[in-house]
Design a protein around this motif. Structure first.
Motif, PDB file in Angstrom:
ATOM      1  N   GLU A  38     -25.306  44.704  -8.282  1.00  0.00           N
ATOM      2  CA  GLU A  38     -26.162  44.401  -7.137  1.00  0.00           C
ATOM      3  C   GLU A  38     -25.738  43.110  -6.448  1.00  0.00           C
ATOM      4  O   GLU A  38     -25.592  42.067  -7.076  1.00  0.00           O
ATOM      5  CB  GLU A  38     -27.615  44.300  -7.609  1.00  0.00           C
ATOM      6  CG  GLU A  38     -28.614  44.233  -6.490  1.00  0.00           C
ATOM      7  CD  GLU A  38     -30.036  44.228  -7.011  1.00  0.00           C
ATOM      8  OE1 GLU A  38     -30.940  44.559  -6.229  1.00  0.00           O
ATOM      9  OE2 GLU A  38     -30.242  43.902  -8.190  1.00  0.00           O
ATOM     10  N   ARG A 215     -27.543  44.016 -12.531  1.00  0.00           N
ATOM     11  CA  ARG A 215     -27.942  42.820 -11.784  1.00  0.00           C
ATOM     12  C   ARG A 215     -27.526  41.589 -12.577  1.00  0.00           C
ATOM     13  O   ARG A 215     -27.618  41.559 -13.800  1.00  0.00           O
ATOM     14  CB  ARG A 215     -29.452  42.829 -11.574  1.00  0.00           C
ATOM     15  CG  ARG A 215     -30.021  41.594 -10.882  1.00  0.00           C
ATOM     16  CD  ARG A 215     -31.511  41.788 -10.647  1.00  0.00           C
ATOM     17  NE  ARG A 215     -31.752  42.877  -9.701  1.00  0.00           N
ATOM     18  CZ  ARG A 215     -32.891  43.549  -9.624  1.00  0.00           C
ATOM     19  NH1 ARG A 215     -33.883  43.261 -10.465  1.00  0.00           N
ATOM     20  NH2 ARG A 215     -33.040  44.503  -8.734  1.00  0.00           N
ATOM     21  N   VAL A 228     -30.405  47.579 -14.264  1.00  0.00           N
ATOM     22  CA  VAL A 228     -31.590  47.670 -13.430  1.00  0.00           C
ATOM     23  C   VAL A 228     -32.191  49.072 -13.541  1.00  0.00           C
ATOM     24  O   VAL A 228     -33.388  49.241 -13.698  1.00  0.00           O
ATOM     25  CB  VAL A 228     -31.266  47.357 -11.954  1.00  0.00           C
ATOM     26  CG1 VAL A 228     -32.497  47.524 -11.080  1.00  0.00           C
ATOM     27  CG2 VAL A 228     -30.705  45.946 -11.836  1.00  0.00           C
TER      28      VAL A 228
END
Length: 231
Positions: A38, A215, A228
């Motif tokens: 991310e 993440r 995540v």
């Protein structure tokens, strides 16, 4: 940086972990596992077909780790990508990796059969890393007798790895090292990252080939990757 004890991984294998959906693109006898990171891009690994995968988030003072193993559990590969919390460009440099792995090897010597654990170079797309090979001096029944441990660079990441096997070097590490050599990081453009962020918000993947979404989380001077969601 945390040193990984010889048999630490063995105590973690029986603990439940978060399984990631295996999304494959056939390439000979391999599948490509791609992780969306991310806000950064994607990281991929080429893994032999039939190998199991899980993301170990059990803690025990160590960052989350990608665990791969063959169907017979004769080889296990542990992969831990790390980032510099200060964006230090030398964090995953060849010189730093060599120095770090030299220290790890010295700390490992008391538990190894070998009197010395020389470093061996391993070249990946992003540069050169180092690893060493060791034989457990007193393995318990069922434990792995051999271990390879090292670090390689990819993109901004320092990828630490451990290979556990019942077969001696080099045969025992051949498949594990091939996986490590395949690691790739692909940074995304601002537009790609925006689309990916929207897809994550909608609980979907911006690319159906993604295995999972990771993440970055920072603790002290290091950042690690945490799952995540599954895709």
């Amino acid at each position: 940086m945390t040193t990984i004890p010889f048999n630490f991984w063995l105590r973690r294998f029986g603990i439940a972990a978060i399984w990631l959906l295996l999304a494959s693109s056939a390439l000979s006898a391999e599948t490509v596992r791609t992780y969306l990171i991310e806000g950064r891009g994607s990281m991929s690994l080429s893994v032999p077909e039939g190998w199991a995968e899980e993301f170990d988030t059990t803690g025990d003072g160590l960052p989350p780790t990608i665990r791969l193993q063959d169907a017979k559990a004769s080889v296990k590969v542990l992969i831990t990508p790390l980032l510099s919390a200060r964006n230090d460009p030398a964090f995953n440099s060849t010189a730093n990796i060599k120095e770090f792995m030299s220290q790890v090897a010295k700390r490992m010597e008391p538990t190894a059969v070998e009197r010395g654990l020389p470093l061996r170079a391993i070249d990946v797309a992003a540069g050169r890393g180092y690893f060493f090979w060791a034989t457990d001096r007193a393995p318990k029944p069922g434990e792995y007798e051999y271990l390879a441990q090292g670090s390689v660079p990819t993109g901004p990441f320092l990828v630490q790895f451990t290979i556990l096997t019942h077969d001696p070097y080099p045969m025992g590490t051949s498949k594990g090292l091939a996986i490590i050599k395949s690691v790739r990081f692909k940074p995304w453009t601002v537009a790609q990252l925006a689309r990916a962020a929207f897809a994550i918000d909608q609980n979907k993947s911006a690319n159906p080939a993604h295995t999972g979404v990771l993440r970055t989380k920072c603790v002290s001077q290091f950042c690690y990757l945490s799952p995540v969601m599954r895709l």
